[in-house]
Enzyme design. Sequence first.
Site: not given
Length: 676
Positions: A119, A121, A123, A228, A316, A410, A413, A428, A433
Amino acid sequence: MVEEKSPKDRVDELRKEIERYNYYYYTKNESLISDIEFDKLLKELEELEKKYPEYKNENSPTSFVGASNLKESKFQKVIHKKPMLSLNNSYNIEDVVAFTERVQKNLETNYKELEYVLELKLDGASISVTYENGELVRAVTRGDGIEGEDVTENILAIQSIPNFLKEDVSLEVRGEIVLPLSRFKTLNEERLQAGEEIFANPRNAASGTLRQIDSEIVKERGLDAYFYFVVDAEQYGFKTHKESLEYLEKVGIKTTGVADLISDMSVMEKRIAFWENEKENLDFETDGLVIKLNDITLWEEVGYTTKSPRWAIAYKFPAKQVTTELLGITWQVGRTGKVTPVAELKEVELSGSKVKRASLHNMDEIIRKDIRIGDRVFIEKAAEIIPQVVSSVKEIRTGEEKEVVAPTNCPVCQTLLEKEEGLVDLKCINPACPAIVQGGIEYFVSRDAMNISGFGSKIVERMLQLGYIKDITDIFELDKYKDELMTLDKMGEKSVEKLLASIEKSKSRPYSKTLYALGIPFVGKFLGDVLAKKSKNIDSLAAMTKDELLAMDGVGEKVAESVYGFFRDEASLDIIRKLKAHGVNFGKIIDDKKSEVVSEGKFTGKTFLFTGKLQKFKREEIKDLIESLGGTNLSSVSKKLDYLIVGEDAGSKLKKAEELGTVKILTEDEFLEFTK
Ligand code: IVH
């Protein structure tokens, strides 16, 4: 040395933790942890209690269903005729098979094939409804499983629950009150407009609504219900659970209609996979499936634990969000110099893969979400791919968590970072760099650019370290290092040859692609196509004035500025010169078909402009979306314009478009529909 915790201490600790989660879940409708993690804690506690029975006690969360705070309830309390039990959880087919084996083990007779009902489930909020001689007389919430709240008045206000059955029977049925997703959406929209707090999810909305004092409100909310379970079903002569569900339908009680009879576990696996996909098409939330032994007459023999029946189990669905610990933050420097925070996480599994890092976007997001190092954080996969941090769980902070501090320099660098006005990103600005250089190289070789295969991130990093490449032009001289390359980690002779061949081949990429590969700011795939098509070769593009650039469809101020600036920068010109010398195609060899590839898409040949304050998009996002579908962004209203997308407080552009009469005007929602 770390001192081992005594089992007693761990039991106490687990109980405390579990109780806290239960309290938040049942009383405040808040999940501080994902189900799978909660189950893990519960299991650990169960195992400790099994091993050390002296620590067992009847108040342990292992022996009763989590409770909502009945003391604070404004409703009459009612003791359930039969306790409202919970279900054990499973997360994969192996768990389900093990469950069916346990069922068989608890039975005297050896059954060849036991049948199970699969079935949905739901929620929502569970409810037990009693009918006497066909009339609804009482409806009680689950509460702590033993005692619940009498919410009869509110249940009577739910349209899909009959006040009178089609037969004059007396029975107690159990089911789930849900708020249909379509209702949930409109309800939250209405609440937002009225300035009220919105519901976090349909389950909260359903259980909050059930507890309304005024049943008129319940009526308006549009709750729905599915049943159910029939209490003491065997007393009505039913032999199977399926029969009892069919009977419910017959007397007018709604079920989901989903009750697959399955005995073969390979079929079970297939049906589970089917529902995992199909659940998206339902108008109510499901958090999994429920598998129940169909033969009711065997239920007693299979038995119960204090919390749940042994003849049923919940399956689940994989969680979309899980929690884990935020261990630290790494500031990553991208190709453009943008510095972004990346969350370093305690490894967790999320939708089937292990996750250790997740995106945190930018400092403003970290502040907005109040995320601290050491926090438990919820993570999810955005658009199913890149994990990102969604929120942090403030309720369980210890006080040891540390606030995130944005870097001033940075991290690669050490150059002082800049923040452009009005923009949230740190940048930067040092073109040398190493992180920027590496990003630029990775971008240059990527599939949509030069499409050079065999250049993984690690290899690029290594080549940079060894000095084989300093910028993109060195890629075309890599054959000098052929022997050295072969000694690199994971690079045999074959892969080096492949790499060199791929580099050679890339020289004849279409001009639109080589242009894109240069990484000119704001010039993406689509604009690469446009610029290539209009300029035919890079020399004529480099010579264009800003006005000439602006005259191209899809090129606005920002792009024109960027392209113009790029070709006036000695460093970029030097790179282009070198690439040309290596034979990279910049439109010299005019192969019209190849150099004029224009993205084909839903919007190809159509022009767009937007005006006013957009609610759903950032301006750059909408532009990108239009371009990715092949459309062209215009900068003003003219006869050439096909569509005007109108946000809030639109002014003169809208007026002009209306006057022209040839422009189709779209709201953001209509535009979104249009993109589908
Ligand atoms: S059977 C003894 N069937 O899930 C039978 N429960 O995690 C116990 N639920 O308390 C319940 N859909 O609130 C059953 N098809 C379904 C269900 C379902 C949702 C809820 C119910 C239960 C909880 C257990």
